[in-house]
Design an enzyme around this catalytic site. Structure first.
Site, short mmCIF file in Angstrom:
data_model
loop_
_atom_site.label_atom_id
_atom_site.label_comp_id
_atom_site.label_asym_id
_atom_site.label_seq_id
_atom_site.Cartn_x
_atom_site.Cartn_y
_atom_site.Cartn_z
CD GLU A 278 -2.39 1.23 2.84
OE1 GLU A 278 -3.44 1.90 2.98
OE2 GLU A 278 -1.87 0.60 3.77
CE LYS A 340 -8.19 0.76 4.13
NZ LYS A 340 -7.16 1.45 4.94
CB CYS A 391 -4.17 -1.13 5.50
SG CYS A 391 -3.22 -0.57 6.95
#
Length: 523
Positions: A278, A340, A391
């Site tokens: 990321e 995301k 994440c």
């Protein structure tokens, strides 16, 4: 407030024991990782709330929860201790509600079922905390403290909620055994009949613990693929990890160019694909030609597709940014991408920005809000169909499960933990990858900018891992699987059922209590 103060003084000793138990639960999580303490903590809270009023139970639950979350979330001190305290208070409020529930169900008939109500209430508490406010915050689930314990294989049957249930049921049974032994002692002597409740509760604890060993964890591969994971590193830890523009991107480009040299020299076999973490590109490659050129150079040098993590300006909504994983092909350039779905509140977007920014000036350090994606992260990266989650998304059951059910043969966690490096947060996130591997029968590849990058096999074994704040590249052959676990098939049903049992047990306790008071008045 006065009543609260009086309650705190009256409950001082019990509150102190609850606080110690909460700290014990915190020690069950990484970086400490003493998972048996999770059983002790659950048992202690059950005993401390047993036979109390709902108000007393709520206070005990809060006294348990606040130190637990303060210890667990101390990595947020990088942002500020006020953030640690504020989030801990919010999360502890859920444990206060659970404490009230534990006190209520301890008064239900059939004491032998008390451990069951206790376990279901733990699931209900986590169910609520995982969803509200602002999409929830799943950190601190009992399952995440038990990613290397006898309970871990239960994830393949019912996901993280079933692991939490198994741990809480064992802790509740231990509390039941302890309570029965105390009553046996007070009854004036031992007899086989009097010892039955203690023996039965102990047998439940042993049986639940042993159940995990009987759960088959699917690991057989349908295929395999060779990957390389690039951890480029950052210039400094903390809130200002970015440094000057292009620095982080250059780190990942240079590491990939070195990998290409090793492949060309025959020192390393050529991988089928490469994974960057990321935010590996700290500039939008579609807006900055230099960033695009550097990524393209790295991808063409290695000659295989690279999954690139980048922040990209939203194409239509001005002022918004998307956190993406982009499949970058050496011939055709950037292609399919995943955005995301669950941006972090107050970290990647600011709720009520206009109002709160005037009060909390620190929020101005989040200049633009991240815009959420609307689909799963199944991406064809070279010969592999990977499921990308970014994440903190690895903490959310439904995001990972939906990705696997959509066809992902392996799971990739692109992450950037540079802000929280050397704080314990990367270790806490890594164990979530271990649980997800077993839950879905898939390898999990974690790619981090500054560490910890890792490969977790489908049985939860960490095959490789990097150190924090080092530039590193490692290669691995990972299995690709098409089969689904029972947890994939049943989805959230076990969680909903167990949570509803917990809620209904509280409702039953309230009704029985009211009926008893009505009968007393009638007499």
């Amino acid at each position: 407030m006065r009543r609260l103060g009086l309650l705190a003084r009256r409950e001082a000793r019990r509150s102190a024991l609850a606080a110690v138990s909460g700290l014990a639960l915190g020690l069950a999580f990484p970086p400490f990782g003493v998972w048996p303490l999770s059983l002790v903590a659950v048992a202690a809270l059950a005993l401390l709330t047993h036979g109390r009023t709902a108000r007393q139970g709520a206070w005990t639950g809060f006294a348990f929860g606040l130190p637990f979350f303060l210890l667990l979330l101390k990595w947020l001190s990088v942002v500020g201790w006020d953030a640690v305290v504020g989030l801990s208070v919010i999360e502890a409020a859920f444990l206060a509600l659970m404490g009230a529930g534990l006190a209520l169900v301890s008064r239900l008939p059939v004491p032998a079922l008390w451990p069951l109500w206790t376990a279901c209430l733990w699931v209900a508490e986590e169910w609520a905390r995982d969803r509200v406010p602002f999409g929830g915050f799943p950190w601190g689930r009992l399952a995440f403290a038990n990613t290397g314990s006898p309970y871990t294989p239960l994830a393949a049957l019912g996901g993280a909620p079933l692991v939490t249930f198994g741990v809480a049921l064992t802790g509740g049974a231990l509390a039941g055994a302890a309570l029965a032994l105390c009553r046996l002692r007070g009854a004036g002597g031992f007899s086989p009949r009097r010892a039955l409740p203690a023996a039965g509760a102990g047998a439940v604890a042993v049986a639940v613990t042993a159940a995990g060993f009987a759960v088959p964890v699917p690991t057989a591969a349908d295929d395999s693929v060779d990957i390389a994971v690039v951890q480029g590193n950052v210039q400094q830890p903390g809130m200002d990890f970015l440094g000057r523009p292009m620095m982080i991107l250059d780190n990942h480009v240079k590491a990939t160019l070195n990998l290409a040299k090793d492949v060309k020299a025959g020192r390393i076999a050529k991988p089928d694909l490469v994974i960057w973490p990321e935010n590996a590109s700290d500039l939008d490659p579609f807006q900055y030609r230099e960033a695009y050129a550097r990524i393209d150079e790295a991808v063409k040098s290695i000659g295989v597709p690279v999954l690139v993590g980048a922040l990209v300006d939203h194409p239509t909504k001005q002022g918004y940014v998307e956190n993406q994983g982009i499949v970058w092909d050496p011939k055709s350039g950037p292609g399919a991408s995943y955005t995301k779905q669950h941006p972090v509140p107050f970290g990647e977007y600011v709720p009520f920005r206009q109002e709160l920014s005037k009060i909390i000036t620190r929020l101005q350090r989040v200049p633009r809000d991240f815009y959420p994606g609307d689909h799963t992260g199944v991406l064809n990266v070279g010969p592999a169909r990977l499921g990308d989650v970014i994440c903190f998304e690895v903490a959310y059951d439904e995001i990972v499960r939906d990705t696997v059910n959509a066809g992902a043969r392996a799971i990739v966690v692109q992450t950037n933990n540079a802000t929280y490096g050397r704080s314990g947060q990367p270790e806490q996130q890594l164990v979530m990858s271990k649980l997800r591997a077993i839950e879905h029968g898939r390898p999990v590849i974690t790619a981090a900018t500054s560490g910890i990058s890792a490969v977790v096999s489908p049985d939860g074994t960490i095959e490789q891992r990097t150190k924090e704040f080092t530039q590193d590249v490692f290669t691995a052959r990972i299995p690709l699987r098409d089969g689904k676990t029972l947890a994939d098939r049943v989805g959230a049903i076990p969680e909903w059922v167990l949570a509803m049992v917990g809620v209904l047990s509280c409702a039953a306790a309230i009704m029985i209590g009211r009926r008893g008071r009505t009968d007393e008045k009638g007499q």
